[in-house]
Design a protein around this motif. Structure first.
Motif, PDB file in Angstrom:
ATOM      1  N   GLN A  97      -4.885   6.036  11.173  1.00  0.00           N
ATOM      2  CA  GLN A  97      -4.784   5.994   9.719  1.00  0.00           C
ATOM      3  C   GLN A  97      -6.053   5.386   9.125  1.00  0.00           C
ATOM      4  O   GLN A  97      -6.573   5.854   8.120  1.00  0.00           O
ATOM      5  CB  GLN A  97      -3.565   5.174   9.301  1.00  0.00           C
ATOM      6  N   GLN A 103     -17.122   7.665   0.049  1.00  0.00           N
ATOM      7  CA  GLN A 103     -16.444   8.255  -1.103  1.00  0.00           C
ATOM      8  C   GLN A 103     -17.396   9.064  -1.964  1.00  0.00           C
ATOM      9  O   GLN A 103     -16.951   9.805  -2.826  1.00  0.00           O
ATOM     10  CB  GLN A 103     -15.797   7.173  -1.967  1.00  0.00           C
ATOM     11  N   THR A 124      -8.998  -4.819   5.195  1.00  0.00           N
ATOM     12  CA  THR A 124      -7.719  -4.697   4.491  1.00  0.00           C
ATOM     13  C   THR A 124      -6.721  -3.878   5.290  1.00  0.00           C
ATOM     14  O   THR A 124      -5.554  -4.251   5.415  1.00  0.00           O
ATOM     15  CB  THR A 124      -7.935  -4.039   3.117  1.00  0.00           C
ATOM     16  N   ASN A 175     -11.782   6.439   1.576  1.00  0.00           N
ATOM     17  CA  ASN A 175     -11.767   5.145   0.902  1.00  0.00           C
ATOM     18  C   ASN A 175     -11.834   5.301  -0.609  1.00  0.00           C
ATOM     19  O   ASN A 175     -12.458   4.492  -1.282  1.00  0.00           O
ATOM     20  CB  ASN A 175     -12.984   4.344   1.394  1.00  0.00           C
ATOM     21  N   SER A 176     -11.225   6.359  -1.142  1.00  0.00           N
ATOM     22  CA  SER A 176     -11.306   6.606  -2.583  1.00  0.00           C
ATOM     23  C   SER A 176      -9.984   6.362  -3.274  1.00  0.00           C
ATOM     24  O   SER A 176      -8.924   6.547  -2.677  1.00  0.00           O
ATOM     25  CB  SER A 176     -11.722   8.059  -2.848  1.00  0.00           C
ATOM     26  N   VAL A 226      -4.768   8.434   0.914  1.00  0.00           N
ATOM     27  CA  VAL A 226      -6.157   8.048   0.644  1.00  0.00           C
ATOM     28  C   VAL A 226      -7.107   8.759   1.600  1.00  0.00           C
ATOM     29  O   VAL A 226      -6.831   8.898   2.779  1.00  0.00           O
ATOM     30  CB  VAL A 226      -6.314   6.524   0.785  1.00  0.00           C
ATOM     31  N   ARG A 241       0.839  -1.205   0.000  1.00  0.00           N
ATOM     32  CA  ARG A 241       0.000   0.000   0.000  1.00  0.00           C
ATOM     33  C   ARG A 241       0.871   1.251   0.000  1.00  0.00           C
ATOM     34  O   ARG A 241       0.979   1.951   0.992  1.00  0.00           O
ATOM     35  CB  ARG A 241      -0.912   0.002   1.215  1.00  0.00           C
ATOM     36  N   ALA A 247     -12.877  -2.837   3.253  1.00  0.00           N
ATOM     37  CA  ALA A 247     -11.848  -1.805   3.365  1.00  0.00           C
ATOM     38  C   ALA A 247     -11.234  -1.826   4.761  1.00  0.00           C
ATOM     39  O   ALA A 247     -10.018  -1.726   4.923  1.00  0.00           O
ATOM     40  CB  ALA A 247     -12.455  -0.432   3.081  1.00  0.00           C
ATOM     41  N   LYS A 259      -8.758   7.950   9.188  1.00  0.00           N
ATOM     42  CA  LYS A 259      -8.488   9.059   8.270  1.00  0.00           C
ATOM     43  C   LYS A 259      -8.688   8.635   6.812  1.00  0.00           C
ATOM     44  O   LYS A 259      -9.193   9.404   6.000  1.00  0.00           O
ATOM     45  CB  LYS A 259      -7.048   9.532   8.481  1.00  0.00           C
ATOM     46  N   THR A 260      -8.282   7.403   6.478  1.00  0.00           N
ATOM     47  CA  THR A 260      -8.278   7.034   5.063  1.00  0.00           C
ATOM     48  C   THR A 260      -9.522   6.267   4.623  1.00  0.00           C
ATOM     49  O   THR A 260      -9.923   6.352   3.484  1.00  0.00           O
ATOM     50  CB  THR A 260      -7.054   6.165   4.735  1.00  0.00           C
ATOM     51  N   LYS A 261     -10.127   5.494   5.516  1.00  0.00           N
ATOM     52  CA  LYS A 261     -11.169   4.585   5.069  1.00  0.00           C
ATOM     53  C   LYS A 261     -12.574   4.978   5.476  1.00  0.00           C
ATOM     54  O   LYS A 261     -13.545   4.486   4.926  1.00  0.00           O
ATOM     55  CB  LYS A 261     -10.904   3.179   5.633  1.00  0.00           C
ATOM     56  N   LEU A 262     -12.681   5.813   6.498  1.00  0.00           N
ATOM     57  CA  LEU A 262     -14.015   6.099   7.019  1.00  0.00           C
ATOM     58  C   LEU A 262     -14.472   7.487   6.598  1.00  0.00           C
ATOM     59  O   LEU A 262     -13.653   8.325   6.217  1.00  0.00           O
ATOM     60  CB  LEU A 262     -14.007   5.962   8.539  1.00  0.00           C
ATOM     61  N   GLN A 321      -8.067   2.188  -3.864  1.00  0.00           N
ATOM     62  CA  GLN A 321      -8.429   2.811  -2.594  1.00  0.00           C
ATOM     63  C   GLN A 321      -7.571   2.336  -1.437  1.00  0.00           C
ATOM     64  O   GLN A 321      -7.738   2.780  -0.315  1.00  0.00           O
ATOM     65  CB  GLN A 321      -9.917   2.559  -2.277  1.00  0.00           C
ATOM     66  N   ASN A 322      -6.648   1.401  -1.698  1.00  0.00           N
ATOM     67  CA  ASN A 322      -5.707   1.015  -0.662  1.00  0.00           C
ATOM     68  C   ASN A 322      -4.308   1.517  -0.959  1.00  0.00           C
ATOM     69  O   ASN A 322      -3.335   1.092  -0.325  1.00  0.00           O
ATOM     70  CB  ASN A 322      -5.674  -0.511  -0.518  1.00  0.00           C
ATOM     71  N   ARG A 349      -2.598   0.986  -3.682  1.00  0.00           N
ATOM     72  CA  ARG A 349      -1.771   0.027  -4.428  1.00  0.00           C
ATOM     73  C   ARG A 349      -1.752   0.375  -5.907  1.00  0.00           C
ATOM     74  O   ARG A 349      -2.702   0.933  -6.430  1.00  0.00           O
ATOM     75  CB  ARG A 349      -2.322  -1.390  -4.229  1.00  0.00           C
ATOM     76  N   ILE A 384      -1.054   4.736   0.831  1.00  0.00           N
ATOM     77  CA  ILE A 384      -2.188   4.666   1.749  1.00  0.00           C
ATOM     78  C   ILE A 384      -2.411   5.962   2.519  1.00  0.00           C
ATOM     79  O   ILE A 384      -3.529   6.380   2.760  1.00  0.00           O
ATOM     80  CB  ILE A 384      -2.055   3.456   2.709  1.00  0.00           C
ATOM     81  N   ASP A 385      -1.325   6.636   2.873  1.00  0.00           N
ATOM     82  CA  ASP A 385      -1.508   7.842   3.688  1.00  0.00           C
ATOM     83  C   ASP A 385      -2.211   8.965   2.959  1.00  0.00           C
ATOM     84  O   ASP A 385      -2.727   9.891   3.577  1.00  0.00           O
ATOM     85  CB  ASP A 385      -0.150   8.340   4.208  1.00  0.00           C
TER      86      ASP A 385
END
Lengths: 305, 334, 558
Positions: free
Chosen positions: C346, C297, C419, A73-74, A70, A64, C416, C349-352, A88-89, A91, A67-68
């Motif tokens: 993280q 998103q 992961t 989740n987009s 993101v 990833r 998500a 911040k990134t997934k939610l 969204q990860n 990658r 990742i930071d």
């Protein structure tokens, strides 16, 4: 009229001289057919990419990297080092597409081979033995066929404890078994009364020998064609299963169908995320189908005019 | 002739019987019983066990199956676990929706497919022909769910020409008679309903009909090509018949024979494609029932649906074979 | 004969094709002529897209948000939550008094209220409802009354294993506007639990007329009474008109005789669209006015297209369970290592969605009993590895279960979240084996019944303003979900719930929370996520509720 007759006579003489085989004739026809060549090229490219995937992928498809960056989740748009952007990860999409080829090839080939082997077994036995064995086996095949294929695949995948690539392969394989069974049985049945078989029997050749050395090889052409077509549909069916959430449980594994299923929700934000895997699926399925169809036309004895 | 039909029909019964038994056993081996689905978030082990007992799910399998067969003979297929309505009624309600959709899809496929296939055969080797061949191959390869989503995105969201899902605009007053919205609208002269229903039918019909379209184009093309090469066509040309007469009386008549059987088969197979299409377009037909049934492990519904699907497929096959028998007497004698 | 058939069919098909083509182009014209927007304010139809079909319309037999959604509009409860909050305010009861020992609750009822069938609402009706629930017969019916069992404990005659000692004793209608509820024991959750939609008040006349208690079992499944499927009657701002089971569409019409503010739209249609991207397309194309649970998103995208995204305060919690059935996980150090290994900041911040926060306890901040000083497990992979080594668990291999085919307010995208967590755990040397099961097809079974997992994701949206609703539900007793067997913990939680004094209860729960995170750590709290509800640009008046139980009668469409 006269020219036609002469041409035919020349052809027969040619055949008689060279004892031309079906396959050589087919190959010649194929190599002259542009559609077949296109199909073959696509298939070859696909297989090469699949085999050499780890070497070809520019980055680690599982790490990833971004990742930071993101948010919500987009996925992330393209940038230097990530020509197709990041998912969204965080990658690399390009690397995942390349490695996905390998996954699709494995699933497609294994599913087709499994379906083929079991289908041929059932169909071959039914066609060779006939009688009540035939009826029983074909009843079983009919039952499998009477269930809509997608439903069958879903149901099989759902039974397993947890979904992974093996369950997908099994589901897709089982769906194709009846097709091969029917095919081989049909071909075998047609041959039981064919002249060369009757002749062999009259000559006192052993039944098993007849089956193995006379009936099977002549039925194989249809099977080969069907195999290439099945490979195409296996890839599509595997994608559908992933879309329905019955694919591999490990989101890390790069697989075109799963990537497509995931990407649909991001379609307004980043349509390319969905378009790339969709294109890959379509092109590869197309390649196999083109090749298969051309092969069928090439192997069709009716075309030998 | 009659004996042939009867013989075939009788042959169907054991198949259905075995299928129902297999279904029954297999459905219950699916993990996640209906108890968990019914209890939802608040499920605890005691509640699950209690509910399983109430539903009789902890009895031996053969006992459950025997009871099921008993009820089937009285016409009771049980109630759906997901909707708590009788499965028979559910099916009856959902069937018109799927029939309407399948019919529209088939209409689309046939109306476009046969002319395209014919043209392709006549213009063989040209750009049009090559384009059509590739297009049909692509058409079969595009995942149905993706196609549906894209059509929705372009025509409903971006252009706003057509509605994105459902059979009819929510809240629209409509009188239901047969369940076939267009028919009902015509019968009750509610023209806005007819119009609304047609608009809602367009995108799903195209989505569902794309694969049959591709198949029909291919078969038509191949079959017409075969016929065009036949001696009797050349004879007709040599005789000096008008092109239109040749086309109508010889080419089409013979060329469309295999096409008609294909159409019959495609109709039977539409049920499978409908599952994905109905999910994408929230159609509320048999396909939606199927998808929901699988998701919620709704045994009663799944059993009935799969049996009905099998029966439909078998009947369609029978019809196709019968039409062969009508045309080709050799088949009957076997 | 055949030839005519074919040619005819081809011709007819072509004609149909041409008309279809015409129709499409006409549709485009017609649409632009018709124009967007409703037919004026009060005659409008408001359309909402939810995520699932309602089970039936008799709320005592339901426990899921989508079944409650239409019920919330048709019925009232005795007490309701102030819009947008979890605070209590009067509804059908204007006042309520709890006796010092907590065993008697006196309700002063609102006057002049009528049910939608014209009959009067009064104390008798209230007692009829309360008694009806208590006296419900039949294992089938009782097994469906989930909330009743949870809050009131048991029935007059328990016919399932799930029933215990009932808290409810009786109800007296001392006069038409006073109803007294008598309990056998104090129940901390009451009277706040009466805000639950499950405890809506139905018309006794209608209940009797349509055999509301007849829940039967036929074969493998349940059938509900005509009351529940076709004739629900409450006192609420909307009346039930019809339900289309094939696609889960409920149609409601305005109740012109409502005791409160009349509904701003004449019709309310609740549709069911399970896929989130499909719901989004519906809203964007103008086919629906409101959609629930848009994905994180999509919030920005929707807003840029002129939609309004109302974010609800997060009244939920997501946790990762660590099953102590696995002996390796029984060691507290291993569980703490896992806590340190996960970069929750993280993840949030990134997934939610925006506004999500890391959860340090098993309940939201706004609940009484939230402790402000619990152990924080800040992201520290080095410390995680250290703890693993100390516990002798350096080659740990764990089965991580996560659900598919589901969106929950606390868990918008399970895959998500899985992961991210799996990547963090792998980074400290733990080998993770993913197991995905469909929410309705084995996930809950495996987690809650069989306990086959090592790690899993689950959570909870609060039902009402009571700490037991969170920590009691999770850790009130031994469950296969956690393999957590510490009886002192159970006793501690039970004691907190049984404490009638408000201040003492608060302190007790604060201690419970401190111990759960610091001492026991049966699971790791991960996040509080604010679920959103999105509306079209011409929609006003929606007040988003942290309990996700909005009422739509205040919503107008211009």
């Amino acid at each position: 009229m006269t020219t036609l007759l002469t041409r035919k006579k020349d052809r027969i003489d040619e055949l008689a001289e060279h004892g031309d085989s079906l396959s050589r004739d087919a190959f010649r026809r194929l190599s002259r057919n542009p559609v077949a060549i296109l199909g073959a090229v696509i298939v070859l490219l696909f297989v090469l990419v699949a085999i050499f995937a780890p070497l070809l992928a520019p980055k680690d498809p599982y790490f990833r990297y971004l990742i930071d960056e993101v948010r919500q989740n987009s996925p992330l748009p393209a940038r230097p080092g990530f020509p197709l952007g990041a998912d969204q990860n965080g990658r690399d999409v390009l690397s995942r597409l390349i490695v996905g080829a390998r996954q699709s090839l494995i699933v497609g080939v294994l599913a087709t081979v499994a379906g083929l082997v079991f289908g041929m077994l059932i169909g071959g036995v039914a066609g060779a033995l006939g009688g009540w064995v035939d009826t029983l086996l074909m009843r079983f095949v009919d039952i499998l066929l009477s269930v809509p294929s997608l439903l069958l695949a879903i149901s099989i995948a759902a039974v397993f404890k947890s979904a992974n690539q093996w369950t997908v392969i099994a589901a897709v394989a089982i769906v194709s078994v009846p097709i091969f069974a029917r095919l081989l049985r049909g071909a075998m049945l047609a041959q039981r009364h064919a002249d060369h078989v009757l002749a062999a029997r009259a000559l006192g050749v052993h039944e098993r020998s007849i089956v193995l050395r006379h009936m099977l090889p002549n039925s194989l052409s249809a099977v080969i064609v069907q195999a290439t077509l099945t490979l195409a549909t296996s890839i599509i069916d595997a994608a559908a299963l992933s879309f329905l959430g019955l694919g591999d449980a490990d989101p890390n594994r790069a697989e075109w169908g799963a990537m497509l299923g995931d990407a649909q929700t991001y379609f307004d934000i980043q349509p390319s995320l969905a378009i790339w895997p969709a294109l890959c699926i379509i092109v590869v399925a197309l390649g196999f189908t083109l090749f298969g169809e051309s092969l069928r036309e090439a192997l069709d004895p009716k075309n030998r005019r | 002739m009659l004996r042939y039909v009867v013989r075939r029909l009788i042959g169907v019964i054991p198949t259905l019987f075995v299928l129902s038994l297999l279904l029954y056993v297999w459905l219950r081996s699916l993990p996640g019983g209906p108890a968990t689905a019914l209890l939802g978030d608040k499920a605890t082990p005691e509640k699950i066990a209690s509910l399983n007992h109430t539903l009789g799910l902890d009895q031996p399998l053969w006992v459950q199956y025997a009871k099921f067969i008993g009820r089937v003979f009285t016409g009771d297929f049980g109630s759906s676990l997901a909707s708590s309505r009788p499965v028979g009624a559910e099916l009856a309600d959902a069937l018109p929706a799927t029939i309407e959709l399948s019919f529209a899809a088939l209409l689309f496929a046939v109306a476009l497919g046969i002319p395209l296939g014919y043209l392709s055969a006549k213009l063989r080797g040209g750009f049009f022909d090559n384009f059509t061949v590739i297009a049909t191959l692509v058409g079969v390869a595009v995942p149905v769910f993706f196609l549906g989503y894209m059509l929705k995105q372009w025509f409903a969201v971006d252009l706003g020409w057509l509605p994105p899902s459902g059979r009819v605009t929510a809240g629209l007053d409509q009188t239901k008679i047969t369940g076939f919205l267009i028919l009902d609208g015509i019968l009750t002269r509610e023209w806005d309903v007819v119009w609304d229903a047609i608009r809602h039918l367009i995108l799903p019909a195209i989505t569902l009909g794309t694969i049959p379209l591709a198949v029909i184009v291919r078969i038509t093309r191949a079959s017409i090509l075969d016929v065009l090469n036949e001696d009797y066509v050349r004879t007709a040309e040599a005789k000096g018949l008008r092109a239109r007469t040749i086309r109508n009386r010889h080419v089409l008549r013979n060329g469309l024979l295999p096409v008609s059987t294909t159409i019959g088969l495609q109709a039977g197979l539409l049920l499978a494609g409908a599952v994905l299409t109905e999910k994408v377009f929230v159609w509320g037909g048999i396909g939606s029932l199927l998808a929901e049934g699988i998701e919620k492990r709704d045994y009663p519904r799944l059993q009935a649906l799969i049996l009905v699907a099998a029966l439909t497929y078998v009947l369609v096959n029978l019809l196709v074979d019968l039409s062969y028998a009508l045309i080709d007497p050799r088949v009957r004698v076997r | 004969m055949l030839r005519e058939g074919y040619v005819y069919r081809v011709r007819r098909a072509l004609a149909a094709a041409v008309s279809v083509g015409l129709a499409v182009s006409l549709a485009a014209c017609a649409d632009s002529e018709r124009g967007e927007g409703g037919d004026g304010d009060s005659n409008a139809t408001l359309t909402i897209a939810g995520t699932g079909k309602p089970k039936n319309f008799d709320p005592i037999f339901n426990d899921d948000g989508e079944s409650f959604r239409p019920a919330r509009q048709i019925y009232d409860t005795l007490i309701q939550n102030k819009a947008g909050t979890a605070e209590l305010e009067p509804a059908l009861a204007t006042k309520w008094d709890v006796s010092p020992d907590g065993k008697k609750i006196t309700f002063t009822l609102r006057e002049g209220v009528k049910f939608q069938d014209g009959t009067d609402f009064n104390a008798e009706a209230v007692c009829f409802n309360l008694d009806r629930w208590f006296n419900m017969k039949g294992a089938a019916a009782q097994s469906q009354m989930i909330y009743y069992g949870d809050v009131f404990g048991g029935w007059a005659k328990n016919e399932t294993d799930a029933g215990g000692d009932p808290y409810y004793k009786s109800c007296e209608a001392t006069n038409p506007t006073t109803a007294v509820m008598n309990l056998n024991k104090f129940r901390g959750a009451l009277p706040a639990a009466l805000t639950l939609t499950a405890f809506s008040i139905s018309s006794p006349t209608a209940l009797k007329k349509y055999d509301a208690d007849k829940v039967t079992q036929s074969g493998d499944s349940f059938t509900y009474a005509p009351y529940a499927t076709e004739h629900p009657v409450g006192t609420g701002p909307y009346k039930f008109q019809s339900y289309d089971a094939s696609n889960g569409t409920t149609t409601l019409v305005r109740n012109e005789d409502y005791w409160g503010e009349k509904a701003k739209t004449a019709k309310l249609v609740i549709r069911t669209i399970e896929t989130e991207s499909a719901r989004k397309q519906e809203l964007e194309s103008g086919a629906v006015d409101i959609i629930d649970f848009p994905a994180a998103q999509d919030w920005k995208g929707l807003e840029s297209k002129g939609m309004k995204v109302e974010v609800r305060p997060a009244f939920n919690v997501l946790y990762m369970g660590m099953n102590e059935k696995n002996p390796k996980l029984k060691d507290l150090r291993v569980r703490q290592a896992i806590a340190y290994a996960i970069n929750r900041e993280q993840l949030v911040k990134t997934k939610l969605p925006e506004g999500a926060e890391v959860a340090n306890e098993f309940m939201p901040k706004t609940l009484t009993g939230y402790a402000s000083d619990v152990t924080e497990y800040k992201y520290d992979p080095a410390k995680a590895k250290q703890l693993l080594a100390a516990a002798g668990a350096t080659n740990l291999s764990l089965k991580f279960y996560y659900p598919t085919e589901v969106t929950r307010p606390y868990m918008p995208d399970p895959k998500a979240i899985y992961t991210s967590i799996a990547a963090d755990l792998t980074a400290v040397g733990i080998k993770i084996e993913p197991v995905a099961r469909p929410w309705n097809g084995g996930y809950k079974d495996d987690i809650q019944q069989a306990g086959k997992h090592d790690l899993h994701l689950l959570g909870w949206t609060g039902d009402f303003n009571d700490a037991y609703n969170f920590v009691g539900t999770f850790f009130g007793r031994e469950k296969p979900e956690f393999g957590f067997t510490d009886k002192t913990a159970f006793a501690q939680i039970a004691a907190a719930d049984a404490e009638p004094d408000a201040d003492k209860r608060k302190a007790a729960y604060e201690q419970v929370n401190k111990d759960l995170v610091g001492k026991y750590l049966p699971a790791l709290p991960i996040s509080h996520s604010p679920p959103a509800i999105a509306t079209a640009g011409n929609i006003d008046g929606l007040v988003a509720s942290p309990l996700t139980d909005e009422r739509f009668y205040t919503v107008s469409k211009s």
